[in-house]
Write a protein that holds these residues in place. Sequence first.
Motif, PDB file in Angstrom:
ATOM      1  N   ALA A 247       0.824  -1.209   0.000  1.00 33.99           N
ATOM      2  CA  ALA A 247       0.000   0.000   0.000  1.00 33.99           C
ATOM      3  C   ALA A 247       0.856   1.257   0.000  1.00 33.99           C
ATOM      4  O   ALA A 247       0.514   2.248  -0.634  1.00 33.99           O
ATOM      5  CB  ALA A 247      -0.942  -0.007   1.206  1.00 33.99           C
ATOM      6  N   GLU A 248       1.984   1.219   0.684  1.00 32.28           N
ATOM      7  CA  GLU A 248       2.851   2.393   0.785  1.00 32.28           C
ATOM      8  C   GLU A 248       3.481   2.764  -0.554  1.00 32.28           C
ATOM      9  O   GLU A 248       4.022   3.842  -0.715  1.00 32.28           O
ATOM     10  CB  GLU A 248       3.967   2.143   1.814  1.00 32.28           C
TER      11      GLU A 248
ATOM     12  N   THR B 195       1.729   2.414  -3.614  1.00 28.76           N
ATOM     13  CA  THR B 195       0.573   2.389  -4.523  1.00 28.76           C
ATOM     14  C   THR B 195       0.370   1.033  -5.182  1.00 28.76           C
ATOM     15  O   THR B 195       0.048   0.950  -6.350  1.00 28.76           O
ATOM     16  CB  THR B 195       0.653   3.499  -5.601  1.00 28.76           C
ATOM     17  N   ALA B 196       0.563  -0.006  -4.446  1.00 29.23           N
ATOM     18  CA  ALA B 196       0.252  -1.386  -4.797  1.00 29.23           C
ATOM     19  C   ALA B 196       1.286  -2.081  -5.677  1.00 29.23           C
ATOM     20  O   ALA B 196       1.457  -3.271  -5.572  1.00 29.23           O
ATOM     21  CB  ALA B 196      -1.124  -1.514  -5.438  1.00 29.23           C
ATOM     22  N   ARG B 197       1.950  -1.368  -6.549  1.00 31.72           N
ATOM     23  CA  ARG B 197       2.867  -2.040  -7.471  1.00 31.72           C
ATOM     24  C   ARG B 197       4.314  -1.653  -7.206  1.00 31.72           C
ATOM     25  O   ARG B 197       4.672  -0.490  -7.233  1.00 31.72           O
ATOM     26  CB  ARG B 197       2.493  -1.694  -8.910  1.00 31.72           C
ATOM     27  N   MET B 198       5.134  -2.683  -6.967  1.00 34.08           N
ATOM     28  CA  MET B 198       6.564  -2.478  -6.796  1.00 34.08           C
ATOM     29  C   MET B 198       7.333  -3.310  -7.813  1.00 34.08           C
ATOM     30  O   MET B 198       8.406  -2.923  -8.243  1.00 34.08           O
ATOM     31  CB  MET B 198       6.990  -2.848  -5.365  1.00 34.08           C
ATOM     32  N   SER B 199       6.785  -4.464  -8.172  1.00 38.00           N
ATOM     33  CA  SER B 199       7.432  -5.316  -9.169  1.00 38.00           C
ATOM     34  C   SER B 199       6.372  -6.097  -9.934  1.00 38.00           C
ATOM     35  O   SER B 199       5.217  -6.174  -9.530  1.00 38.00           O
ATOM     36  CB  SER B 199       8.414  -6.280  -8.500  1.00 38.00           C
ATOM     37  N   TYR B 200       6.817  -6.677 -11.040  1.00 39.63           N
ATOM     38  CA  TYR B 200       5.936  -7.521 -11.843  1.00 39.63           C
ATOM     39  C   TYR B 200       6.770  -8.640 -12.454  1.00 39.63           C
ATOM     40  O   TYR B 200       7.964  -8.486 -12.707  1.00 39.63           O
ATOM     41  CB  TYR B 200       5.235  -6.700 -12.939  1.00 39.63           C
TER      42      TYR B 200
ATOM     43  N   LYS C 288       9.682   6.795  -6.577  1.00 36.90           N
ATOM     44  CA  LYS C 288       8.834   7.978  -6.440  1.00 36.90           C
ATOM     45  C   LYS C 288       7.414   7.625  -6.016  1.00 36.90           C
ATOM     46  O   LYS C 288       6.694   8.479  -5.516  1.00 36.90           O
ATOM     47  CB  LYS C 288       8.798   8.762  -7.753  1.00 36.90           C
ATOM     48  N   ASN C 289       7.002   6.383  -6.231  1.00 41.89           N
ATOM     49  CA  ASN C 289       5.642   5.982  -5.869  1.00 41.89           C
ATOM     50  C   ASN C 289       5.511   5.583  -4.393  1.00 41.89           C
ATOM     51  O   ASN C 289       4.433   5.242  -3.950  1.00 41.89           O
ATOM     52  CB  ASN C 289       5.166   4.837  -6.756  1.00 41.89           C
ATOM     53  N   VAL C 290       6.588   5.628  -3.624  1.00 40.48           N
ATOM     54  CA  VAL C 290       6.542   5.276  -2.210  1.00 40.48           C
ATOM     55  C   VAL C 290       6.063   6.484  -1.414  1.00 40.48           C
ATOM     56  O   VAL C 290       6.572   7.597  -1.567  1.00 40.48           O
ATOM     57  CB  VAL C 290       7.931   4.806  -1.689  1.00 40.48           C
TER      58      VAL C 290
END
Length: 174
Positions: free
Chosen positions: A114-115, A117-122, A168-170
């Motif tokens: 959540a911290e 925005t849900a996506r960190m890797s794929y 940057k999304n953290v």
Amino acid sequence: IKASDITITSLPISYVYGLSIFNTHLFSGSIIVMTNKSIVEKTFWELVHQNKVSSFGGVPFQYSIIEKIFRKNFPKSLRYTTQAGGKMNNVLINKILKIYKKNNVKFIQMYGAAEATARMSYLKWKDAKNKIGSIGKEIPGGKFHLIGETGKKIEKKFHKGELVFEGKNVFMGY
């Protein structure tokens, strides 16, 4: 995600992964079919078929249900689906991959929090069969590293540590 994609709200928008799907599809200019129906309801799948939904996201529990539904009723409009919200059972992954291969559909697994925005890797859909259990590669602009018990960055392979993500999304402060 393409502007030509059509997704459906398979997760509540109050759930960080559901909101992330909503925002990324909105940003890309795709169509979002809004519903409060659950994947266990016939009406949900009627909406998928009627609106020619090309993608949706789900969590492991949902995929345990979806796998059973897709054995008999696979939406022909699907191009890909995504999975996040927890580690998925390897047996279930293999069942999903078998069904998806038969129907020429991509299955993209993701890892996040959540911290961030849900996506960190794929995990690239092409690697799904050969790298079961992997969280894949970090998203563009993100970076993973391991921190050891001493608080220092671990540079060696095959060592345990705390997984840290930067990008940057953290959210501020994490």
